[in-house]
Design a protein around this motif. Structure first.
Motif, PDB file in Angstrom:
ATOM      1  N   UNK A   1       0.860  -1.198   0.000  1.00 34.35           N
ATOM      2  CA  UNK A   1       0.000   0.000   0.000  1.00 34.35           C
ATOM      3  C   UNK A   1       0.892   1.243   0.000  1.00 34.35           C
ATOM      4  N   UNK A   2       0.672   2.158  -0.944  1.00 37.91           N
ATOM      5  CA  UNK A   2       1.586   3.297  -1.094  1.00 37.91           C
ATOM      6  C   UNK A   2       1.078   4.568  -0.417  1.00 37.91           C
ATOM      7  N   UNK A   3      -0.187   4.939  -0.689  1.00 34.45           N
ATOM      8  CA  UNK A   3      -0.673   6.248  -0.219  1.00 34.45           C
ATOM      9  C   UNK A   3      -1.618   6.101   0.967  1.00 34.45           C
ATOM     10  N   UNK A   4      -1.255   5.226   1.895  1.00 33.28           N
ATOM     11  CA  UNK A   4      -2.109   4.991   3.071  1.00 33.28           C
ATOM     12  C   UNK A   4      -1.517   5.736   4.262  1.00 33.28           C
ATOM     13  N   UNK A   5      -2.375   6.400   5.029  1.00 31.28           N
ATOM     14  CA  UNK A   5      -1.925   7.028   6.279  1.00 31.28           C
ATOM     15  C   UNK A   5      -2.724   6.436   7.439  1.00 31.28           C
ATOM     16  N   UNK A   6      -2.262   6.692   8.667  1.00 33.46           N
ATOM     17  CA  UNK A   6      -2.948   6.208   9.858  1.00 33.46           C
ATOM     18  C   UNK A   6      -4.401   6.695   9.861  1.00 33.46           C
ATOM     19  N   UNK A   7      -5.327   5.767  10.076  1.00 31.47           N
ATOM     20  CA  UNK A   7      -6.745   6.131  10.140  1.00 31.47           C
ATOM     21  C   UNK A   7      -7.502   5.905   8.848  1.00 31.47           C
ATOM     22  N   UNK A   8      -6.792   5.488   7.785  1.00 31.75           N
ATOM     23  CA  UNK A   8      -7.472   5.226   6.506  1.00 31.75           C
ATOM     24  C   UNK A   8      -8.281   3.930   6.570  1.00 31.75           C
ATOM     25  N   UNK A   9      -9.438   3.957   5.933  1.00 28.17           N
ATOM     26  CA  UNK A   9     -10.222   2.739   5.712  1.00 28.17           C
ATOM     27  C   UNK A   9      -9.815   2.156   4.363  1.00 28.17           C
ATOM     28  N   UNK A  10      -9.684   0.840   4.292  1.00 31.46           N
ATOM     29  CA  UNK A  10      -9.491   0.160   3.010  1.00 31.46           C
ATOM     30  C   UNK A  10     -10.639  -0.827   2.844  1.00 31.46           C
ATOM     31  N   UNK A  11     -11.259  -0.835   1.671  1.00 30.49           N
ATOM     32  CA  UNK A  11     -12.439  -1.688   1.466  1.00 30.49           C
ATOM     33  C   UNK A  11     -12.587  -1.979  -0.033  1.00 30.49           C
ATOM     34  N   UNK A  12     -13.691  -2.631  -0.396  1.00 34.73           N
ATOM     35  CA  UNK A  12     -13.970  -2.826  -1.825  1.00 34.73           C
ATOM     36  C   UNK A  12     -14.536  -1.517  -2.389  1.00 34.73           C
ATOM     37  N   UNK A  13     -14.362  -1.331  -3.696  1.00 38.67           N
ATOM     38  CA  UNK A  13     -14.826  -0.088  -4.321  1.00 38.67           C
ATOM     39  C   UNK A  13     -16.347   0.019  -4.239  1.00 38.67           C
ATOM     40  N   UNK A  14     -17.050  -1.139  -4.290  1.00 33.59           N
ATOM     41  CA  UNK A  14     -18.518  -1.132  -4.222  1.00 33.59           C
ATOM     42  C   UNK A  14     -18.984  -0.653  -2.840  1.00 33.59           C
ATOM     43  N   UNK A  15     -18.239  -1.055  -1.802  1.00 32.60           N
ATOM     44  CA  UNK A  15     -18.645  -0.703  -0.434  1.00 32.60           C
ATOM     45  C   UNK A  15     -18.412   0.785  -0.176  1.00 32.60           C
ATOM     46  N   UNK A  16     -17.202   1.290  -0.516  1.00 31.13           N
ATOM     47  CA  UNK A  16     -16.873   2.718  -0.435  1.00 31.13           C
ATOM     48  C   UNK A  16     -17.339   3.348   0.882  1.00 31.13           C
ATOM     49  N   UNK A  17     -16.892   2.783   2.003  1.00 26.39           N
ATOM     50  CA  UNK A  17     -17.343   3.235   3.321  1.00 26.39           C
ATOM     51  C   UNK A  17     -16.137   3.710   4.126  1.00 26.39           C
ATOM     52  N   UNK A  18     -16.341   4.711   4.974  1.00 26.33           N
ATOM     53  CA  UNK A  18     -15.240   5.196   5.818  1.00 26.33           C
ATOM     54  C   UNK A  18     -15.540   4.912   7.280  1.00 26.33           C
ATOM     55  N   UNK A  19     -14.581   4.250   7.967  1.00 26.29           N
ATOM     56  CA  UNK A  19     -14.702   3.994   9.399  1.00 26.29           C
ATOM     57  C   UNK A  19     -14.139   5.192  10.165  1.00 26.29           C
TER      58      UNK A  19
END
Length: 717
Positions: A400-418
């Motif tokens: 993962x290149x452009x991830x910072x602390x606190x990022x959500x990763x999910x499927x594109x269909x879900x597109x949800x932020x925790x």
């Protein structure tokens, strides 16, 4: 026994340990309460290590950084997985997977605790039997409350002179407001600490003093001299759990005897309600009580299935996410680490779905996809490659290149932020200069990597002097950063004297007007805004609202005006420090059909804020630290006198055995180098803990000096 458990349909058929038998726990406490030693013992009894590691010898598994081993403290939270099988109870003979994060105790590394608790399901709070609740214990407890983490309390160091189990339990009740009840009582104390009495099973365990590993203990009847104490404690325990279980309450009120399984079920339900804390005595260093603690973790702390669903946000809607292997993948990146061998490691808690090596995940913050090239389970600094991670797992991802602390990763269909973890603001800063031109580029890269890893470490540059400024949570924090620059990144750099992160605020309401008008050949610039500013409550932050009606400022220029106000608040009018705790209302203005632009209204916002703040009784605030000094009584007078000289306000004094605990509020400005001073005042016998508390107005006698020396002067003019 296993047949009692009907496994949830949320489990994938390929996973080894079902969700029901997974525990994600953190071990958190005040510095020196014994968290790392407790973790080391857990690893030994779980068979992960075959020789017990010791913090003081620099051999602890979870303290793997060079700096941790040299200083005998935990700096980064270490994640490690182990297995444990209880011999009795509802989970008897069913292997459990326990994922543990050992967190730092020092307040300078509070971000590590914050982000760990955000992704854990349960926690063990460790307390020292001699000192009881200490300042950092309170901070950690507040963090557990914030993230609603069910917890157990382990009262450690029962073998130490001055150990007082009842006092520690009482401290948890009075100082932390925890509904604490012993699950075990100690047999003896100090050098006579011989074992534990189980209040659920009504049995005692006496350790074999010839077996230093702690593996040898006998189950015996409760010694007669403890009968009254045990009866009272058990009665109190049952009364407490009856509040959370109607069936138990009914039996208890009718005077019926409760079975061991009923009590266990009641304790579990009460613990999960967050209104009950089971307490276990022990001595991790002397290998006593750790197996009972592990049994209690399995019996009473939650599996991922026991917790309410996670709440995510998709556009304006709430989305509920429950642990389930058979659904879309979603998880939270809670920590970043630079590894010399594999590069950027992202620690990741999977909340739902299966994460497979080679998968592509979507980051709703960046609107980009990330390919997961490798997956690992962490065992402190050792790593084990895996092909798949399931819901409830904590793993590390590479790629993962452009991830910072606190990022959500999910499927594109879900597109949800925790909800990401939140972090405190830095309180101390210093300049840092590379020794040579060759070091300049290496320094920039190293600082960027370190600030990605640690959200409480911030890097900026001073527009006036061109210096690079680093900011953090305390002297130790910045000291470790400098050490890491040299060791890990091979950067030679000099640091300036630490500076304090002052703040500014206002004391009264005022009006402000901002006009930005430029006429040059061709199209001009025109922006005009009127605002009202007023102070708001301490800690409430910044609020900028528009009360524009009738289109006197067109809608597209409202946000630029707000942005200008917020940008201007980064540099106050007293000494150029950020302004906090105020509310601004944009009430009027005007525009020009041709000449108005977003930039013009942003400048109008900046000018309006500066104009209003000058008339709003601006004041300078300094950070105040909560300082607790523990000292032998004979040095009490000298230490109190020294705190008073530092503009300290003594809040309370408490005597525990032959030690005095002095609590006070002291300005950070006077606390540099205190570690050396307190040692010399007490011949090395006093210790202290310090954490940020709040901001207070700087005394008038110091104001001119601070304003003169402020490196932020340029921003005010």
């Amino acid at each position: 026994m296993a047949s009692q458990h009907t496994l949830s349909s949320a489990n994938s058929t390929s996973r080894k340990t079902p969700l029901e038998y997974t525990r994600n726990i953190g071990i958190a406490a005040h510095i020196d309460a014994g968290k790392t030693t407790t973790t080391e013992r857990i690893l030994f009894y779980a068979g992960i290590v075959h020789k017990i590691g010791e913090v003081h010898e620099g051999t602890a598994v979870t303290d793997w950084m060079e700096q941790e081993r040299e200083r005998g403290i935990t700096i980064t939270s270490a994640a490690i997985s182990c297995g444990w099988t209880t011999k009795e109870g509802p989970y008897a003979n069913i292997p459990q997977q326990v994922n543990i994060i050992d967190t730092p105790g020092h307040v300078d590394f509070t971000a590590e605790v914050e982000r760990s608790l955000r992704v854990l399901d349960g926690a063990v709070a460790v307390f020292c039997a001699v000192a009881g609740v200490q300042p950092q214990s309170e901070t950690v407890w507040r963090q557990m409350d914030k993230y609603k983490v069910p917890r157990l309390a382990f009262v450690n160091k029962m073998d130490r002179t001055g150990a007082n189990f009842d006092g520690a339990v009482d401290d948890i009740r009075t100082k932390l407001g925890g509904n604490a009840h012993p699950l075990f009582l100690p047999i003896g104390g100090e050098e006579n600490f011989k074992g534990l009495i189980d209040l659920v099973k009504m049995k005692a365990y006496r350790y074999d003093e010839t077996d230093v590993s702690g593996m040898g203990f006998d189950e015996i009847d409760i010694p007669a001299e403890f009968a009254d104490e045990v009866a009272a404690a058990r009665d109190s325990l049952i009364e407490a759990i009856a509040d959370h279980d109607d069936a138990i309450a009914e039996k208890y009120l009718e005077g019926e005897e409760l079975s061991v399984d009923e009590i266990r079920r009641g304790v579990r339900r009460a613990t999960l309600s967050l209104n009950f804390i089971g307490v276990i005595p022990g001595s991790a260093f002397k290998n006593k009580g750790v197996q009972m603690l592990l049994d209690s973790v399995v019996d009473y702390l939650p599996s991922p299935l026991d917790l309410p669903p996670m709440i995510g946000h998709k556009d304006e809607e709430e989305v509920f996410i429950s642990p389930d292997d058979n659904t879309d993948i979603v998880g939270l990146a809670f920590k970043l680490m630079t590894d010399p061998y594999v590069g950027k490691l992202v620690f990741f808690r999977v909340y739902a779905g299966e994460l497979r090596k080679g998968a592509t995940l979507y980051n709703p913050r960046t609107r980009k996809t990330e390919r997961i090239s490798r997956l690992m389970i962490m065992k402190a600094d050792a790593r084990e490659d895996i092909d798949v991670a399931y819901s409830g797992d904590i793993c590390a991802i590479i790629g993962a290149r452009e991830v910072i602390t606190g990022d959500t990763l999910c499927t594109k269909e879900l597109d949800v932020m925790l909800e990401p973890p939140t972090f405190p603001e830095p309180v101390i800063s210093m300049s840092i200069e590379p020794n040579s031109k060759a070091d300049q580029e290496k320094l920039s890269l190293a600082l960027q990597r370190l600030s990605e890893e640690d959200p409480t470490f911030q890097v900026s540059s001073n527009a006036e002097t061109g210096q690079t400024i680093i900011a953090g949570m305390g002297e130790l924090h910045l000291d470790i950063i400098r050490d890491r620059l040299f060791r890990e990144f091979k950067v030679e750099a000099q640091a300036g004297r630490p500076q304090i992160a002052y703040r500014e605020t206002i004391t009264s309401a005022a009006d402000g007007e901002g006009k930005f008008i430029r006429q040059s050949g061709g199209r001009g610039q025109y922006g005009h805004a009127l605002i009202k500013i007023e102070p708001s409550e301490k800690g409430s932050g910044i609020e900028v609202v528009s009360e524009i009606v009738g289109g006197v400022i067109p809608r597209e220029y409202i946000k630029p005006t707000q942005d200008g106000i917020i940008e201007a608040s980064n540099n106050g009018v007293v000494a150029g420090y950020p302004v906090i705790d105020f509310k601004v209302r944009i009430v009027d203005g005007s525009f020009h059909e041709v000449d108005s632009s977003e930039m013009a209204f942003k400048m109008a916002g900046i000018f309006a804020f500066k104009d209003a703040m000058k008339n709003a009784g601006p004041i300078l605030l300094e950070p105040i630290m909560k300082v607790e000094v523990t000292t032998p009584e004979e040095y009490q007078g000298d230490i109190m006198g020294d705190l008073n000289r530092r503009r300290g306000q003594i809040q309370s004094m408490e005597t525990k055995s032959n030690l005095t605990v002095i609590s006070s509020f002291v300005p950070l400005e006077t606390m540099f180098g205190y570690a050396t001073d307190v040692r010399s005042l007490s011949k090395g016998r006093a210790s202290y803990a310090m954490e940020p508390s709040h901001f207070e107005q700087v005394p008038a006698s110091l104001l001119d000096k601070i304003v003169e020396t402020s490196s932020r002067q340029a921003a005010r003019t």
